[in-house]
Each structure stands twice: as C-alpha cells, then as structure tokens.
Design an enzyme around this catalytic site. Structure first.
Site, PDB file in Angstrom:
ATOM      1  N   GLY A 182      -5.893  -3.993   7.501  1.00 41.37           N
ATOM      2  CA  GLY A 182      -6.214  -3.680   6.111  1.00 41.37           C
ATOM      3  C   GLY A 182      -5.144  -3.993   5.084  1.00 41.37           C
ATOM      4  O   GLY A 182      -5.450  -4.216   3.911  1.00 41.37           O
ATOM      5  N   ASP A 230      -6.180   8.312   3.517  1.00 42.35           N
ATOM      6  CA  ASP A 230      -7.395   9.132   3.500  1.00 42.35           C
ATOM      7  C   ASP A 230      -7.017  10.536   3.980  1.00 42.35           C
ATOM      8  O   ASP A 230      -6.600  11.372   3.178  1.00 42.35           O
ATOM      9  CB  ASP A 230      -8.454   8.448   4.373  1.00 42.35           C
ATOM     10  CG  ASP A 230      -9.798   9.156   4.352  1.00 42.35           C
ATOM     11  OD1 ASP A 230     -10.058   9.893   3.396  1.00 42.35           O
ATOM     12  OD2 ASP A 230     -10.604   8.954   5.281  1.00 42.35           O
ATOM     13  N   LYS A 271      -7.112   8.493  -1.507  1.00 49.35           N
ATOM     14  CA  LYS A 271      -8.317   9.266  -1.838  1.00 49.35           C
ATOM     15  C   LYS A 271      -7.934  10.691  -2.185  1.00 49.35           C
ATOM     16  O   LYS A 271      -7.198  11.339  -1.436  1.00 49.35           O
ATOM     17  CB  LYS A 271      -9.267   9.282  -0.645  1.00 49.35           C
ATOM     18  CG  LYS A 271     -10.122   8.056  -0.558  1.00 49.35           C
ATOM     19  CD  LYS A 271     -11.246   8.315   0.425  1.00 49.35           C
ATOM     20  CE  LYS A 271     -11.785   6.993   0.917  1.00 49.35           C
ATOM     21  NZ  LYS A 271     -12.768   7.188   1.995  1.00 49.35           N
ATOM     22  N   PHE A 307     -16.441   5.642   0.048  1.00 47.82           N
ATOM     23  CA  PHE A 307     -16.033   4.635   1.029  1.00 47.82           C
ATOM     24  C   PHE A 307     -15.885   3.294   0.331  1.00 47.82           C
ATOM     25  O   PHE A 307     -16.852   2.734  -0.184  1.00 47.82           O
ATOM     26  CB  PHE A 307     -17.027   4.537   2.189  1.00 47.82           C
ATOM     27  CG  PHE A 307     -16.478   3.732   3.327  1.00 47.82           C
ATOM     28  CD1 PHE A 307     -15.635   4.315   4.265  1.00 47.82           C
ATOM     29  CD2 PHE A 307     -16.761   2.380   3.440  1.00 47.82           C
ATOM     30  CE1 PHE A 307     -15.079   3.562   5.297  1.00 47.82           C
ATOM     31  CE2 PHE A 307     -16.217   1.608   4.471  1.00 47.82           C
ATOM     32  CZ  PHE A 307     -15.379   2.211   5.401  1.00 47.82           C
ATOM     33  N   VAL A 308     -14.661   2.783   0.279  1.00 49.69           N
ATOM     34  CA  VAL A 308     -14.384   1.568  -0.489  1.00 49.69           C
ATOM     35  C   VAL A 308     -14.097   0.381   0.426  1.00 49.69           C
ATOM     36  O   VAL A 308     -13.627   0.544   1.555  1.00 49.69           O
ATOM     37  CB  VAL A 308     -13.206   1.773  -1.468  1.00 49.69           C
ATOM     38  CG1 VAL A 308     -13.624   2.653  -2.628  1.00 49.69           C
ATOM     39  CG2 VAL A 308     -11.980   2.349  -0.769  1.00 49.69           C
ATOM     40  N   ARG A 332     -13.308  -7.769   3.817  1.00 47.77           N
ATOM     41  CA  ARG A 332     -11.876  -7.665   3.507  1.00 47.77           C
ATOM     42  C   ARG A 332     -11.436  -8.677   2.464  1.00 47.77           C
ATOM     43  O   ARG A 332     -10.444  -8.478   1.770  1.00 47.77           O
ATOM     44  CB  ARG A 332     -11.040  -7.894   4.773  1.00 47.77           C
ATOM     45  CG  ARG A 332     -11.212  -6.847   5.850  1.00 47.77           C
ATOM     46  CD  ARG A 332     -10.118  -7.041   6.900  1.00 47.77           C
ATOM     47  NE  ARG A 332     -10.402  -6.363   8.149  1.00 47.77           N
ATOM     48  CZ  ARG A 332     -10.122  -5.082   8.405  1.00 47.77           C
ATOM     49  NH1 ARG A 332      -9.547  -4.348   7.473  1.00 47.77           N
ATOM     50  NH2 ARG A 332     -10.403  -4.549   9.576  1.00 47.77           N
TER      51      ARG A 332
END
Ligand code: 5GP
Ligand code: MG
Length: 184
Positions: free
Chosen positions: A49, A108, A136, A157-158, A170
C-alpha cells in the site's frame, strides 16, 4: 467530485483529489526534511500500500537516503476485517545504527504500524519515526501517535493512491470511497 471508472464500477466519490495529495506530500516532505536535518535515513515502506506514497515522497526528500521494504498483511482476500498480522522482513537492508522513517498508507486500528515499529526496533535501529498518508478517525484500538500524518478521514473504506480493494484500484491517482456496488 465524482469520477467515471472502468471495469464495472460506474462512478466513485473522490475523498482526496490528486492535487490535494500532491500539495500535502509537498508539506510532509518539507517537514520531514527539516526534522532529519541532513541525517542519513532509511525509508521503510510497508508493502504494497505505501509504494506510490513512498515514490512520491522520497523524490521530495533532499537527504542521504536508503530504501527498505517490509510486508505486513492482516487482510485476506476480499474480507475487510483484520485477521492475524504476518510480518515479512527479508527485503530489509541492514538497519543497525540507522534512522528509520516508516511509511504506511493508512492507520486504521493502529495494529500494523505499531507492531512494525516494535519489530524494527529489534533490528538495532538508531531511531524509528512514522508517517502515514491517511488516518481514520475513531477507529484506533492501539494507542499510537504517528510522527507525521497526511490526512484524517472519516471511517469509510478508501481505495486508490496505493490503497486496494482485493489488490485492485491501487493505481488510482486519487483517494476515493469504494462504491457499495464494487464491494460484494
Ligand atoms: P490497522 O492495522 O491500522 O488496523 O490497519 C492497517 C491496514 O489495514 C492498512 O495497511 C490497510 O492495508 C488496511 N486498511 C485499513 N483501512 C483501510 C481502508 O479504508 N482501505 C484500504 N484499502 N485498506 C485499509
Ligand atoms: Mg496495508
């Protein structure tokens, strides 16, 4: 803003635009460059990510710099609830005596970044600082404060700019909210 998309997803709400990301990454780079003040740094990116964030940020960091990669996965398949966290560190260079800047896409619950920080500290590092692109609000269960944070977002949820759903999306240049029609 809503943008058209391909592969079955008709449109998506954009939470953070490409221009907003660019401007914020500029600011983060200025802040980080100042804090490291010419010290050599190893930027450790959490796969997969953080790769786009890492590529954009390091090109704005005028510092003696090495790159390391670490993998951590807590999400399996299409599930959006965390499972067991597995850390893989065989792609890391020697971190002994190094100042580390750990980069991840999103904070998160806080488990991933806090666990990786503890893991890196066992490698003889001189210091470990952390930077997350997105955090978040109201989701954290592990008390942990990143040193640098790009954006605070609500509990949605991004995807995009490195963030995936089932390893897709992505490559989107913005951060968007996954439409319900795509999450099945
Ligand atoms: P934490 O350990 O902080 O709960 O979770 C961090 C990891 O969960 C992130 O590295 C990311 O892989 C995943 N994650 C948490 N929230 C989101 C989200 O909104 N979108 C995506 N794509 N991944 C998320
Ligand atoms: Mg991740």
């Amino acid at each position: 803003m809503t943008v058209p998309l391909r592969h079955g997803v008709r449109s998506m709400d954009v939470l953070i635009t490409e221009a907003q990301i660019r401007a914020r990454v500029d600011e983060l780079a200025t802040e980080i460059r100042g804090a490291f003040a010419g010290q050599p740094v190893t930027v450790v990116g959490v796969l997969t990510g953080s790769m786009i964030f890492l590529a954009d940020l390091i090109r704005r960091l005028d510092l003696p710099l090495q790159i390391g990669l670490i993998a951590a996965s807590s999400y399996r398949g299409t599930a959006t609830s965390p499972g067991q966290l597995v850390i893989r560190d065989e792609l890391l260079p020697d971190l002994r005596g190094r100042h580390i800047l750990l980069l991840d896409d999103i904070l998160d619950t806080g488990q991933t970044v806090s666990r990786i920080v503890e893991h890196l500290k066992t490698k003889g590092t001189a210091s470990v600082r952390t930077c997350v692109l997105v955090r978040k609000v109201g989701r954290q269960v592990v008390p942990f404060e990143p040193d640098y944070c790009g954006f605070q977002i609500p509990d949605r949820f991004v995807i995009g700019y490195g963030l995936d759903f089932n390893d897709e999306y992505r490559h989107l240049p913005f951060i968007g909210v996954l439409p319900d029609s795509a999450a099945h």
